[in-house]
Design a protein around this motif. Structure first.
Motif, short mmCIF file in Angstrom:
data_model
loop_
_atom_site.label_atom_id
_atom_site.label_comp_id
_atom_site.label_asym_id
_atom_site.label_seq_id
_atom_site.Cartn_x
_atom_site.Cartn_y
_atom_site.Cartn_z
N LEU A 325 91.58 29.94 98.93
CA LEU A 325 91.39 31.03 100.20
C LEU A 325 91.53 29.49 101.11
CD1 LEU A 325 90.19 34.51 99.40
CD2 LEU A 325 92.28 33.70 100.04
N ASP A 326 90.44 28.67 101.26
CA ASP A 326 89.90 28.29 102.15
C ASP A 326 91.43 27.41 102.36
OD1 ASP A 326 87.11 28.60 102.93
OD2 ASP A 326 86.37 27.38 100.94
N LYS A 331 96.17 25.89 105.97
CA LYS A 331 97.11 26.25 106.05
C LYS A 331 97.48 26.94 106.78
CE LYS A 331 101.33 25.94 103.37
NZ LYS A 331 102.37 26.20 101.85
N HIS A 332 97.70 27.53 106.88
CA HIS A 332 98.71 28.99 107.93
C HIS A 332 97.66 28.68 109.54
CE1 HIS A 332 99.60 31.60 104.75
NE2 HIS A 332 98.83 31.66 104.18
N SER A 333 96.84 27.76 109.08
CA SER A 333 95.93 27.47 110.69
C SER A 333 97.25 26.34 111.27
CB SER A 333 94.43 26.77 110.66
OG SER A 333 93.67 28.63 110.35
N SER A 481 90.46 14.49 102.77
CA SER A 481 89.31 15.26 103.49
C SER A 481 88.93 16.28 101.71
CB SER A 481 88.95 15.65 104.25
OG SER A 481 89.78 16.35 104.21
N LYS A 482 90.43 17.37 101.64
CA LYS A 482 90.43 18.69 100.83
C LYS A 482 89.96 17.82 99.46
CE LYS A 482 90.58 21.25 104.09
NZ LYS A 482 88.92 22.27 104.58
N GLU A 483 90.60 16.32 98.77
CA GLU A 483 90.61 16.27 97.81
C GLU A 483 89.17 15.60 97.31
OE1 GLU A 483 93.68 13.40 97.72
OE2 GLU A 483 95.60 14.60 97.37
N GLN A 484 88.10 14.80 98.55
CA GLN A 484 87.30 14.74 98.33
C GLN A 484 86.55 16.08 98.30
OE1 GLN A 484 86.06 12.04 101.62
NE2 GLN A 484 87.33 10.63 101.14
#
Length: 856
Positions: A325-326, A331-333, A481-484
């Motif tokens: 959901l994050d 993605k939606h933002s 950053s998300k992958e980290q």
């Protein structure tokens, strides 16, 4: 005449020419204004179409923004729910872990009770059978009541020691039937308390008034229907804290006539006798009260562990959902921000184009007004031109009247008609040329305007490209950053998983130890119970043997048959042997009933001499073994008789033996050859099986590796920047011999969640099937592929994707496609049509090579 006419009409002609010039100028102006007005109309139409298109895009942006905002809000709401669920599950997990710790502690305390009470498992089974079989059996006293406080368990055990295992029944005949059943089943004796004949009185109420002492019946919880039994087993007994208090109460001036028991199991009877000492055996019996809670604690612990596992699974699912959901929210933002930027650009374009449109419309109104004024002037000037022309014609007619009469013409204008006609035609062509020029100028203005609009669009597209590049860069940064973060979460998840596995391993080890202890204890209890049963059976068997021996001795005495004896030859009668055996039996019964650790006395040696019997027959054997020995003697005797009767030698035995040996050697050689052949065939079979498995795995791994790429190409949209297509997976049902079972094929179309293949639409199934076909063909390409109306379930968008994929690989793979869709015709290299030839009665083929029109 012309000079005279010119002199007379000079002024009128000058006025006429002036009026014509003004009229021609106004007509030219009218044509020019009409051309400009046409250009303005075209520009206005273009601007209106552009505004309509931008307005539609804006509406689409608004709709997409609303959808994105709804999805973002939905993600936020779901995220809040997931976080709430995660918090609730974490709180519940903490509560469950606390309960589990508490249950483990209570279970550890009760485990001793379980070990002490395992030897009663068979007795409980018997009691349960009696309760279920005989109506009116209520159960044991131990099961019908419960001590209120644990501190009083030892004292209540002392008071009820003889009656804890007594069985309560409603009627005396029920008790007799139960006793008869126990006798038939050779079970241990049990005590029964029939309520209809049980004599008991209520407790003395004065005993409740003694300070520091408590009635035993008040320390026990029981059902009101069992009150009479509780009166009987407690019998006005009192419980005090210490021996000093018991002495004061028992030997005081107003001593009650009741048994007094202390908390440490010391007893002062009604007669004043005092009993005390080691209470370890009573402590183990007192712990039986906790056995009632052990099963419920065990069930609660198992339920708690299941709930814990369920909560851990829910927490793991909630964490996964939160991460998903994050990502969806981000993605939606980002999508919403992009749509807002595009909407702002559209709003600015609408404002500029609206301003331009209003100016063009105002200019159009001005031009229409000017055109109306010019047309009005031309219309008003038409009468003036007629009057002036009539005036000039009148003067010419007056001057050239005689001349016209000679030429037999009506007027001078008729004479001048031919030349004037040419002049008017030239004037008309000039006006037409000027009008065409005005139109060309208007079209040129329109093209300039369209070019300006296209330049503005190109600027907007360049700006959008720059914006998208910047957004892609930002997305890449966010992705890193998300992958980290995902990597960190995975590390923490791995640590938590390792910790959980470690705890689970420890719990499993504890459970194994507990089960091993329970199994060993149960085995020991079963062995003890089995030993007790064997002792009882042995005693019964000994009694039967003594009876048989007594009968044999009496028969031998009556028949005067001497029996060999050891030592003295003094005969002993049966009564002496019976008396001695009875004494031994009484001693064994006394020893067994008191649960002695060792036998109180050894069995005396027998006075008869059994040395003449064989060694194996000197042992004490059961009836079956004895019967077996007797039958063996009889069979051996019959065999000897038959052998004697059949003593007839075979003279050809040696020859038959040689033949049998030869046949045996031949069969052995055949067996050896068959084994070698079987080994060779087994080896070949294993080689074929291994080769088959290698070939299958080679093809499967190739198809598995490329099917996802092919499916993404078939489902992606190049016109959309962020379109990556769907996903496809292949899974083997049998890893050892994959060719024996099926292959699981799953696809996830773009923009959809995972679902089984049977739930996909017809078009999605077709695309999935084509991806699998192309993937298999890529392993070992065929000369050509024939596709028969594979586009029947595809819409125009998916048909375009399939044609694009096939066209991109037309140099690598030939495809013959039977289709009814025009899109395939457009992208084909050649067309082949089949129709019926009416004249010949056969099929006719039409072909068309499209490679010549490839660049057209």
């Amino acid at each position: 005449l012309k000079q005279r006419a010119l002199a007379k009409i000079q002024k009128a002609q000058a006025d006429l020419d002036k009026t014509k010039r003004e009229n021609n100028a106004d007509e030219f102006k009218c044509k020019t204004v009409e051309g400009e007005l046409s250009g303005l109309k075209n520009r206005i139409s273009t601007l209106e179409d552009k505004l309509k298109q931008i307005q539609e895009e804006k509406t689409k942006y608004d709709k997409d923004m609303a959808d994105a905002a709804t999805n973002e809000h939905k993600c936020k709401s779901q995220l809040v729910d997931v976080e709430k669920t995660l918090a609730e599950c974490s709180a519940k997990l903490k509560v469950v872990e606390d309960k589990n710790t508490e249950f483990a502690r209570e279970l550890s305390d009760a485990r001793v009770d379980e070990r002490q009470a395992k030897h009663e498992e068979d007795r409980r089974k018997i009691v349960n059978y009696l309760c279920n079989t005989f109506p009116g059996v209520r159960g044991r006293v131990l099961d019908l009541c419960k001590v209120k406080q644990r501190v009083h368990e030892l004292a209540i055990t002392v008071i009820m020691e003889g009656n804890m295992d007594s069985i309560v029944v409603e009627r005396e005949d029920t008790a007799k039937r139960c006793i008869e059943y126990l006798r038939e089943q050779r079970q241990k004796p049990m005590t029964f308390l029939p309520l209809d004949v049980l004599k008991s009185s209520p407790p003395d109420e004065r005993l409740r008034m003694i300070p520091g002492a408590k009635l035993a019946i008040d320390l026990v919880d029981f059902d009101k229907s069992n009150e009479q039994v509780m009166w009987h087993v407690t019998a006005n007994s009192l419980v005090v804290n210490s021996l000093e208090e018991a002495k004061k109460l028992a030997f005081g001036s107003s001593a009650p006539k009741s048994k007094i028991v202390t908390l440490d199991a010391s007893i002062i009877s009604r007669t004043g006798a005092m009993t005390g000492g080691d209470t370890s055996h009573l402590t183990s019996k007192a712990q039986r009260w906790q056995q009632q809670n052990f099963d419920s604690l065990k069930e609660k612990t198992e339920a708690n562990l299941k709930e814990k596992a369920n909560l851990l699974r829910k927490i793991e699912e909630a964490k996964t959902s939160k991460q998903r959901l994050d990502l969806e929210k981000a993605k939606h933002s980002q999508n919403l921000d992009q749509l807002k930027k595009r909407k702002a650009e559209a709003d600015r374009t609408i404002v500029n184009d609206t301003r331009d449109l209003e100016s063009q419309r105002a200019r159009k109104v001005e031009q229409e007004k000017a055109l109306a004024d010019v047309r009005k002037k031309i219309e008003d000037r038409g009468q003036l031109l007629q009057d002036e022309q009539a005036k000039v014609d009148q003067i010419n007619d007056d001057v050239f009247r005689d001349f016209c009469r000679k030429l037999n013409i009506k007027s001078y204008a008729e004479f001048e008609g031919g030349s004037m006609k040419d002049h008017r035609e030239r004037a008309q062509k000039l006006l037409e040329f000027q009008g065409g020029k005005a139109k060309v100028v208007g079209a040129l203005e329109k093209l300039k305007l369209q070019d300006k609009v296209l330049m503005e669009k190109e600027k907007d597209i360049n700006k959008q490209i720059e914006t998208l590049k910047k957004e892609v860069k930002d997305l890449k940064t966010d992705k890193e950053s998300k992958e980290q973060e995902i990597s960190k979460l995975k590390d923490s998840k791995s640590a938590e998983e390792a910790k959980r596995k470690k705890l689970k391993a420890e719990m499993d080890e504890i459970d194994k130890e507990l089960k091993a202890i329970h199994a060993s204890l149960k085995g020991a209890m079963d062995a003890k119970q089995e030993a007790d049963n064997k002792v009882e059976k042995s005693e019964a068997r000994m009694e039967d043997l003594r009876s048989q021996r007594k009968s044999i001795i009496e028969m031998c005495t009556m028949d005067e048959i001497p029996l060999p004896r050891k030592g003295k030859d003094k005969p002993r009668d049966a009564n002496e042997d019976e008396a001695e055996d009875e004494m031994q039996l009484d001693e064994r019964r006394l020893s067994h009933s008191q649960s002695a650790i060792q036998t109180t006395m050894e069995i005396k040696k027998d006075h008869y001499d059994y040395s003449r019997l064989p060694r194996e027959q000197r042992k004490e054997l059961p009836e079956k073994e004895q019967s077996k020995i007797r039958n063996g003697f009889k069979e051996e005797q019959e065999k000897l008789i038959e052998l004697i009767n059949s003593m007839n030698p075979n003279m050809k035995a040696i020859d038959q033996l040689k033949d049998a040996e030869a046949r045996c050697a031949a069969v052995a050689e055949e067996l050896k050859t068959a084994r070698e052949t079987s080994n060779d065939l087994s080896k070949k079979f294993d080689d074929v099986k291994r080769n088959r498995c290698d070939l299958f795995n080679s093809c499967f791994e190739h198809v598995k590796g490329c099917i996802d790429v092919i499916y993404k190409e078939l489902t992606s949209d190049p016109s959309k920047f962020d379109s990556v297509g769907g996903s496809a997976y292949l899974t083997l049902n049998n890893q050892d011999e994959p060719y024996l079972d099926g292959i699981k094929y799953d696809t996830i179309p773009p923009g959809k969640r995972f679902m089984d293949m049977v739930h996909l639409s017809g078009g999605e199934k077709t695309v999935a099937a084509l991806a699998l076909l192309f993937a298999i063909n890529s392993y070992s390409p065929a000369p050509f592929i024939v596709l028969d109306e594979v586009d029947a379930a595809l819409d125009a968008r998916n048909v375009a994707k399939v044609t694009r994929y096939i066209q991109a690989r037309r140099k690598e793979q030939q495809c013959v496609i039977i289709s009814l869709k025009e899109r395939f015709y457009e992208k084909a290299d050649a067309l082949v049509g089949i129709c019926r030839d009416i004249s010949g009665g056969h099929s006719k083929v039409f072909t068309l090579d499209l490679t010549a029109y490839e660049h057209a």
